[in-house]
Design a protein around this motif. Sequence first.
Motif, PDB file in Angstrom:
ATOM      1  N   GLN A  10       0.846  -1.194   0.000  1.00 36.44           N
ATOM      2  CA  GLN A  10       0.000   0.000   0.000  1.00 36.44           C
ATOM      3  C   GLN A  10       0.881   1.243   0.000  1.00 36.44           C
ATOM      4  O   GLN A  10       1.773   1.399   0.827  1.00 36.44           O
ATOM      5  N   ASP A  11       0.659   2.119  -0.960  1.00 33.20           N
ATOM      6  CA  ASP A  11       1.411   3.363  -1.016  1.00 33.20           C
ATOM      7  C   ASP A  11       0.895   4.309   0.064  1.00 33.20           C
ATOM      8  O   ASP A  11      -0.298   4.383   0.330  1.00 33.20           O
ATOM      9  N   ILE A  12       1.815   5.032   0.679  1.00 29.66           N
ATOM     10  CA  ILE A  12       1.422   6.016   1.680  1.00 29.66           C
ATOM     11  C   ILE A  12       0.997   7.274   0.940  1.00 29.66           C
ATOM     12  O   ILE A  12       1.780   7.884   0.223  1.00 29.66           O
ATOM     13  N   THR A  13      -0.242   7.642   1.117  1.00 29.54           N
ATOM     14  CA  THR A  13      -0.752   8.837   0.455  1.00 29.54           C
ATOM     15  C   THR A  13      -0.367  10.072   1.261  1.00 29.54           C
ATOM     16  O   THR A  13       0.085   9.977   2.401  1.00 29.54           O
ATOM     17  N   ALA A  14      -0.536  11.219   0.673  1.00 29.97           N
ATOM     18  CA  ALA A  14      -0.161  12.464   1.335  1.00 29.97           C
ATOM     19  C   ALA A  14      -0.925  12.670   2.650  1.00 29.97           C
ATOM     20  O   ALA A  14      -0.306  13.011   3.662  1.00 29.97           O
ATOM     21  N   ALA A  34      -2.229  10.408   4.667  1.00 32.37           N
ATOM     22  CA  ALA A  34      -1.762   9.416   5.632  1.00 32.37           C
ATOM     23  C   ALA A  34      -0.371   9.775   6.133  1.00 32.37           C
ATOM     24  O   ALA A  34      -0.061   9.619   7.317  1.00 32.37           O
ATOM     25  N   HIS A  35       0.466  10.278   5.250  1.00 32.87           N
ATOM     26  CA  HIS A  35       1.811  10.695   5.658  1.00 32.87           C
ATOM     27  C   HIS A  35       1.732  11.884   6.606  1.00 32.87           C
ATOM     28  O   HIS A  35       2.465  11.950   7.600  1.00 32.87           O
TER      29      HIS A  35
END
Length: 80
Positions: free
Chosen positions: A22-26, A28-29
């Motif tokens: 899962q890519d960390i979205t902005a 979530a970051h």
Amino acid sequence: MTTKTTGRAGWHQATQETTHKQDITAPAHLISMLSAIKRRIWLMGYEFEESRQLHAASGNFWKEAGACIALALLRFGRLV
């Protein structure tokens, strides 16, 4: 030069493990970064409280007063 097309992927090739993470979205970051900042501020407050108690026990009034001021600033920052 020949390339190997079957078998295990090399370090430069994408595997199923790397492409399905899962890519960390902005947002979530940002949330994780704010959480880390809040955790660090809480830890600083905890350390100031410990030092205030140690200075109070040893009779260092001015150091205790400095720790109280630092605690007040941290607590005021949480209210704003």
